[in-house]
Design a protein around this motif. Structure first.
Motif, mmCIF file in Angstrom:
data_model
loop_
_atom_site.group_PDB
_atom_site.id
_atom_site.type_symbol
_atom_site.label_atom_id
_atom_site.label_comp_id
_atom_site.label_asym_id
_atom_site.label_seq_id
_atom_site.Cartn_x
_atom_site.Cartn_y
_atom_site.Cartn_z
ATOM 1 N N ALA A 103 2.645 36.755 53.023
ATOM 2 C CA ALA A 103 1.508 37.492 53.593
ATOM 3 C C ALA A 103 0.262 36.614 53.699
ATOM 4 N N LYS A 104 0.096 35.724 52.706
ATOM 5 C CA LYS A 104 -1.089 34.860 52.673
ATOM 6 C C LYS A 104 -0.631 33.432 52.349
ATOM 7 N N PRO A 105 -0.205 32.679 53.355
ATOM 8 C CA PRO A 105 0.345 31.335 53.129
ATOM 9 C C PRO A 105 -0.654 30.394 52.458
ATOM 10 N N LEU A 106 -0.110 29.464 51.691
ATOM 11 C CA LEU A 106 -0.936 28.467 50.998
ATOM 12 C C LEU A 106 -0.155 27.165 50.927
ATOM 13 N N GLY A 107 -0.801 26.070 51.350
ATOM 14 C CA GLY A 107 -0.160 24.765 51.297
ATOM 15 C C GLY A 107 -0.063 24.234 49.882
ATOM 16 N N VAL A 108 0.845 23.280 49.688
ATOM 17 C CA VAL A 108 1.080 22.726 48.356
ATOM 18 C C VAL A 108 -0.169 22.067 47.795
ATOM 19 N N GLN A 109 -0.957 21.439 48.643
ATOM 20 C CA GLN A 109 -2.157 20.734 48.188
ATOM 21 C C GLN A 109 -3.428 21.567 48.298
ATOM 22 N N GLU A 110 -3.306 22.817 48.680
ATOM 23 C CA GLU A 110 -4.480 23.658 48.886
ATOM 24 C C GLU A 110 -4.782 24.510 47.658
ATOM 25 N N ALA A 111 -6.099 24.741 47.429
ATOM 26 C CA ALA A 111 -6.518 25.660 46.362
ATOM 27 C C ALA A 111 -6.550 27.089 46.878
ATOM 28 N N GLY A 112 -6.827 27.250 48.163
ATOM 29 C CA GLY A 112 -6.889 28.577 48.756
ATOM 30 C C GLY A 112 -8.208 29.272 48.493
ATOM 31 N N PRO A 113 -8.343 30.489 48.968
ATOM 32 C CA PRO A 113 -9.604 31.233 48.798
ATOM 33 C C PRO A 113 -9.844 31.611 47.340
ATOM 34 N N ASP A 114 -11.121 31.883 47.037
ATOM 35 C CA ASP A 114 -11.481 32.338 45.694
ATOM 36 C C ASP A 114 -11.114 33.809 45.512
ATOM 37 N N ILE A 115 -10.732 34.144 44.303
ATOM 38 C CA ILE A 115 -10.443 35.532 43.934
ATOM 39 C C ILE A 115 -11.381 35.898 42.783
ATOM 40 N N ALA A 116 -12.194 36.921 42.991
ATOM 41 C CA ALA A 116 -13.158 37.358 41.972
ATOM 42 C C ALA A 116 -12.570 38.509 41.160
ATOM 43 N N PHE A 117 -12.748 38.446 39.854
ATOM 44 C CA PHE A 117 -12.199 39.455 38.955
ATOM 45 C C PHE A 117 -13.303 40.403 38.480
ATOM 46 N N THR A 118 -12.905 41.675 38.320
ATOM 47 C CA THR A 118 -13.873 42.725 37.992
ATOM 48 C C THR A 118 -13.421 43.479 36.743
ATOM 49 N N THR A 119 -14.142 44.533 36.436
ATOM 50 C CA THR A 119 -13.772 45.362 35.287
ATOM 51 C C THR A 119 -12.402 45.999 35.474
ATOM 52 N N ALA A 120 -11.990 46.200 36.731
ATOM 53 C CA ALA A 120 -10.652 46.748 36.983
ATOM 54 C C ALA A 120 -9.577 45.782 36.497
#
Length: 406
Positions: A103-120
């Motif tokens: 669904a969300k491809p990512l290359g071997v050398q890529e960090a990809g987008p940031d994911i922010a974590f919440t109280t959930a």
């Protein structure tokens, strides 16, 4: 007594017509004989003896279900135990990673987008901790890359991060599950079902045969293949994490995923050297007492699997498969044009079809046919060539053997 005029004329006619006949016969015989096409010779084939292969005795454990396969070998090579679906435990996370990456491809050398974590996400951590699930620390406001969350899911087997990953990618675990189960069906894993993203639910089940195919899919994905072989990784604000698979690096093991509920599971891959080739074995064991037991059983199984792969020489360059014999005495063997070998599993059947065309004249090295080796479901072809030249017989033989020409 002198010849009469009639006798003289008769003799003259005979001489003239006889000479004319000789001239005419020579005029036709010589070119027809010297230019007549030669008959082709059919190949006389040598009987083929297939290489002998031996099936190994595999060290299967006496519990649950076990299966063995290999990259490049269709299906499953051997199984033991039940063929019924068993709990996957954290092997589920391989499906979670593969479906998310689709669904969300990512290359071997890529960090990809940031994911922010919440109280959930903190609430998920507390929930899995309360259920004695594997977790890694999280706090509201933490930001990690897509790659780092995948590492926490696959390498550390953190349930809270696997759940947070699908929430980020699909909106919720409820939205993820139909996508995951459709993905399983599309890939032929029809006996595998997911009811959560982590494997904490024992209703996440699959057969050993399905899991062999899942292992092949995992290694076919460039990033997942790297993740499952990663021993340790350091993630800011989380710390140094170790792969839950303690067999990494032993006996060629390069992954894939542990699983633990009431019993221990291991989906594994190991590289084995067979002749001058490397075979990647895919295996799975489900239902061991604990990981100490299953690790020892996997090593024993791998040791017993290795002799089952054999490098077989199908043919060597110059190997004879028959011969040609011309009417005028020239002969030539049919020989393989190059070497060919193959790695086979156990008692894989090997057969040969020799296709050689009739030959009239030919030069040493001419392509005159094909060796078609059938190895299991695969076909390996090797050119056939003449080992010697078959020349035109020349005028003397042609003039002296009209019956062989016409």
């Amino acid at each position: 007594m002198p010849l009469s005029r009639r006798q003289i004329l008769r003799r003259r006619r005979f001489t003239v017509f006889g000479g004319l006949g000789v001239v005419l016969a020579t005029a036709f015989y010589l070119p027809f004989t010297l230019l007549a096409p030669l008959h082709a010779s059919a190949a006389q084939l040598t009987p083929y003896e297939a290489p002998v292969t031996v099936a190994p005795t595999l060290a299967f454990p006496g519990y649950g279900a076990t299966a063995v396969g290999a990259i490049g070998y269709p299906g499953v090579l051997a199984t033991s135990g039940t063929d019924q679906p068993l709990p996957l435990a954290s092997i589920t996370k391989i499906v979670t990673a593969l479906v998310t990456l689709e669904a969300k491809p990512l290359g071997v050398q890529e960090a990809g987008p940031d994911i922010a974590f919440t109280t959930a996400d903190v609430a998920l951590y507390n929930d899995y901790l309360r259920r004695y699930g594997s977790v890694k620390p999280v706090r509201s406001g933490l930001v990690l890359s897509y790659r780092q969350v995948l590492e926490l899911t696959v390498v550390a087997s953190a349930n809270n991060y696997a759940h947070s990953l699908v929430n980020w990618a699909f909106g919720s675990e409820e939205a993820f599950l139909p996508v995951a189960n459709s993905w399983l069906a599309e890939h032929g894993l029809t006996s595998t079902v997911l009811t959560d993203s982590t494997g904490m639910n024992p209703e996440n089940v699959g057969t050993a045969s399905d899991l062999i195919e899942l292992g092949k899919l995992a290694l076919a994905d460039p990033l997942v293949s790297v993740l499952v072989s990663t021993k340790t990784v350091s993630i800011p604000s989380v710390g140094d994490i170790k792969n839950t698979n303690k067999l990494l690096g032993d006996a060629g093991v390069r992954g894939i995923k542990t699983g633990t509920l009431d019993e221990a599971n291991l989906l594994f891959a190991a590289d084995q050297e067979v002749g001058d080739e490397t075979v990647t074995v895919i295996g799975v064991m489900l239902g061991a007492k604990d990981h100490t037991v299953i690790d020892a059983d996997v090593l024993a199984l791998l040791a017993s699997v290795k002799p089952g792969f054999q490098q077989i020489v199908l043919t060597a360059a110059g190997q004879r498969y028959g011969s040609y014999s011309s009417l005028w005495g020239d002969t030539s063997d049919l020989v393989a044009a190059k070497d060919a070998s193959v790695v086979v599993w156990a008692d894989t059947p090997i057969s040969l079809l020799v296709q050689a065309r009739p030959v009239t004249l030919g030069v040493k090295g001419d392509d005159i046919g094909t060796l078609s080796f059938t190895v299991g479901t695969a076909t390996i072809e090797v050119p056939l060539e003449l080992a010697a030249t078959i020349d035109d017989p020349g005028p003397a033989w042609r003039l002296g053997h009209p019956a062989e020409l016409f």
